[in-house]
Motif scaffolding. Structure first.
Motif, PDB file in Angstrom:
ATOM      1  N   ARG A  66      47.723  96.338  52.620  1.00 39.23           N
ATOM      2  CA  ARG A  66      48.865  97.119  53.099  1.00 39.23           C
ATOM      3  C   ARG A  66      49.945  96.210  53.676  1.00 39.23           C
ATOM      4  N   PHE A  67      49.521  95.186  54.407  1.00 35.93           N
ATOM      5  CA  PHE A  67      50.496  94.294  55.040  1.00 35.93           C
ATOM      6  C   PHE A  67      51.055  93.238  54.089  1.00 35.93           C
ATOM      7  N   LEU A  68      50.532  93.191  52.873  1.00 38.29           N
ATOM      8  CA  LEU A  68      51.164  92.353  51.856  1.00 38.29           C
ATOM      9  C   LEU A  68      52.413  93.021  51.276  1.00 38.29           C
ATOM     10  N   GLN A  69      52.542  94.322  51.468  1.00 36.19           N
ATOM     11  CA  GLN A  69      53.698  95.069  50.970  1.00 36.19           C
ATOM     12  C   GLN A  69      54.850  94.966  51.968  1.00 36.19           C
ATOM     13  N   ASP A  70      56.033  94.608  51.461  1.00 35.10           N
ATOM     14  CA  ASP A  70      57.206  94.421  52.328  1.00 35.10           C
ATOM     15  C   ASP A  70      56.795  93.599  53.544  1.00 35.10           C
ATOM     16  N   ALA A  71      56.146  92.470  53.273  1.00 37.09           N
ATOM     17  CA  ALA A  71      55.388  91.740  54.284  1.00 37.09           C
ATOM     18  C   ALA A  71      56.218  91.260  55.472  1.00 37.09           C
ATOM     19  N   ALA A  72      57.433  90.793  55.221  1.00 35.91           N
ATOM     20  CA  ALA A  72      58.229  90.254  56.322  1.00 35.91           C
ATOM     21  C   ALA A  72      58.557  91.317  57.358  1.00 35.91           C
ATOM     22  N   LYS A  73      58.664  92.585  56.918  1.00 35.67           N
ATOM     23  CA  LYS A  73      58.957  93.683  57.848  1.00 35.67           C
ATOM     24  C   LYS A  73      57.675  94.306  58.397  1.00 35.67           C
ATOM     25  N   SER A  74      56.675  94.469  57.537  1.00 35.03           N
ATOM     26  CA  SER A  74      55.459  95.149  57.995  1.00 35.03           C
ATOM     27  C   SER A  74      54.571  94.242  58.843  1.00 35.03           C
ATOM     28  N   ASP A  75      54.642  92.924  58.607  1.00 30.46           N
ATOM     29  CA  ASP A  75      53.757  92.008  59.323  1.00 30.46           C
ATOM     30  C   ASP A  75      54.468  90.689  59.605  1.00 30.46           C
ATOM     31  N   PRO A  76      55.530  90.712  60.451  1.00 27.06           N
ATOM     32  CA  PRO A  76      56.222  89.465  60.778  1.00 27.06           C
ATOM     33  C   PRO A  76      55.263  88.456  61.394  1.00 27.06           C
ATOM     34  N   GLN A  77      55.462  87.192  61.019  1.00 28.06           N
ATOM     35  CA  GLN A  77      54.625  86.078  61.474  1.00 28.06           C
ATOM     36  C   GLN A  77      53.190  86.143  60.929  1.00 28.06           C
ATOM     37  N   CYS A  78      52.921  87.095  60.046  1.00 26.23           N
ATOM     38  CA  CYS A  78      51.591  87.229  59.427  1.00 26.23           C
ATOM     39  C   CYS A  78      50.482  87.430  60.458  1.00 26.23           C
ATOM     40  N   TRP A  79      50.786  88.017  61.585  1.00 25.20           N
ATOM     41  CA  TRP A  79      49.777  88.185  62.635  1.00 25.20           C
ATOM     42  C   TRP A  79      48.571  88.963  62.132  1.00 25.20           C
ATOM     43  N   ALA A  80      48.823  90.115  61.524  1.00 22.72           N
ATOM     44  CA  ALA A  80      47.707  90.948  61.070  1.00 22.72           C
ATOM     45  C   ALA A  80      46.933  90.278  59.941  1.00 22.72           C
ATOM     46  N   LYS A  81      47.654  89.784  58.944  1.00 27.89           N
ATOM     47  CA  LYS A  81      46.974  89.184  57.784  1.00 27.89           C
ATOM     48  C   LYS A  81      46.142  87.969  58.199  1.00 27.89           C
ATOM     49  N   ASN A  82      46.664  87.163  59.137  1.00 29.63           N
ATOM     50  CA  ASN A  82      45.917  85.989  59.581  1.00 29.63           C
ATOM     51  C   ASN A  82      44.581  86.382  60.197  1.00 29.63           C
ATOM     52  N   ASP A  83      44.612  87.327  61.126  1.00 30.83           N
ATOM     53  CA  ASP A  83      43.376  87.696  61.824  1.00 30.83           C
ATOM     54  C   ASP A  83      42.425  88.476  60.922  1.00 30.83           C
TER      55      ASP A  83
END
Length: 312
Positions: A66-83
């Motif tokens: 989900r956070f790979l979609q429109d990633a810069a807006k949905s997950d700035p700094q990749c916080w969610a994807k990283n963890d």
């Protein structure tokens, strides 16, 4: 103001789950992983790892995509994807496609100096996670990691080298040798290549690694440490010989060599350094520091004390 209070309440509710049993915390964490706020999802992913709730792997994967979609807006700094990626890697999650998507993800975000890629840490995490995907052949892993070892971000290149080492095959060692031979990168990456080859091939690769000592620069210091970490008589011999040939005008590299000599943990290392303290005022302080950083035994500490030196 209301939104801020709502966020604080949700964050506090997540904190409270830390103190519950895994069974009791699971419903709350599953719900939190479905949130839109990337900070809350990142926190939920960390707590999921803490509670070892592998049953939430599917929910973590859904959130990741989900956070790979429109990633810069949905997950700035990749916080969610990283963890999420770190937690799934810890759980030895076997969906290679998820980690491959993360390994190839580039996320450009606006900064004062122009767009900046914030997904470097994610690419490195996912590369390392791919190694534990049991259905992926080592040849395929190396094909993927070859892409990554040319990444624009240094930390990604270093993690790519570490991932190649973890593949553990003869081909992996050859790829690391080739990358080191190019000698066109930061010392940190070259050090990862030297260390990887030596761990894969053992002491027989020391003569190869020793070739990189010749320049006496930062990369040479990385080679010295990599050689020292083999903890072998051959390592002590080549490092001492290199020290004896290194001019005093290159005191920085002489100091790096003394640290590496101490790190070999060989029986000859401490006597050599103690003798240097006695006879070479030019190298005395560097030899003392090398011994102190090497976690010396009681006998060595006593010898240092006799000479008027103490480790911090």
């Amino acid at each position: 103001m209301a939104a801020s209070k709502g966020f604080e309440a949700q964050s506090e509710a997540l904190d409270a789950l830390r103190h519950l049993t895994p069974e009791a915390a699971e419903p709350g964490l599953r719900k939190a992983l479905g949130q839109r706020n990337n900070f809350l999802v990142a926190k939920a992913a960390r707590l999921t790892a803490l509670q070892n709730l592998r049953s939430l792997s599917g929910a973590l994967a859904e959130a990741f995509h989900r956070f790979l979609q429109d990633a810069a807006k949905s997950d700035p700094q990749c916080w969610a994807k990283n963890d999420i990626a770190k937690t799934l890697a810890e759980f030895e999650f076997q969906d290679a496609e998820l980690f491959l998507a993360g390994m190839r993800h580039i996320q450009l975000e606006p900064t004062w100096g122009g767009p900046s890629d914030t997904a470097g840490a994610l690419r490195g995490t996912c590369a390392l996670a791919l190694v534990q995907c049991r259905e992926v052949r080592s040849h395929q892993l190396l094909l993927w990691f070859t892409e990554l070892i040319a990444d624009k971000v240094l930390t990604v290149r270093v993690n790519a080298a570490r991932a190649i080492e973890q593949v553990g095959s003869d081909s992996a060692a050859l790829l690391l040798r080739l990358r080191a031979e190019l000698a066109s990168d930061e010392p940190e990456l070259l050090g990862a290549c030297y260390s990887g080859v030596l761990r894969l091939e053992g002491p027989q690769a020391i003569p190869w690694a020793a070739r990189f000592l010749a320049l006496g620069d930062d990369a040479s210091a990385e080679a010295a440490i990599a050689i020292a970490e083999t903890r072998t008589p051959e390592a002590f011999a080549i490092l001492r010989a290199t020290f004896d040939k290194t001019a005093r005008t290159n005191q920085w590299f002489r100091s790096a060599l003394l640290s590496a000599i101490a790190l070999t943990r060989q029986p000859e290392a401490a006597p050599f350094l103690l003798d240097l303290i006695d006879r070479s005022p030019h190298d005395r302080q560097d030899a003392v520091e090398a011994l102190c950083r090497s976690n010396p035994n009681r006998e060595t500490v006593e010898e240092l004390t006799k000479r008027g030196h103490r480790c911090p």
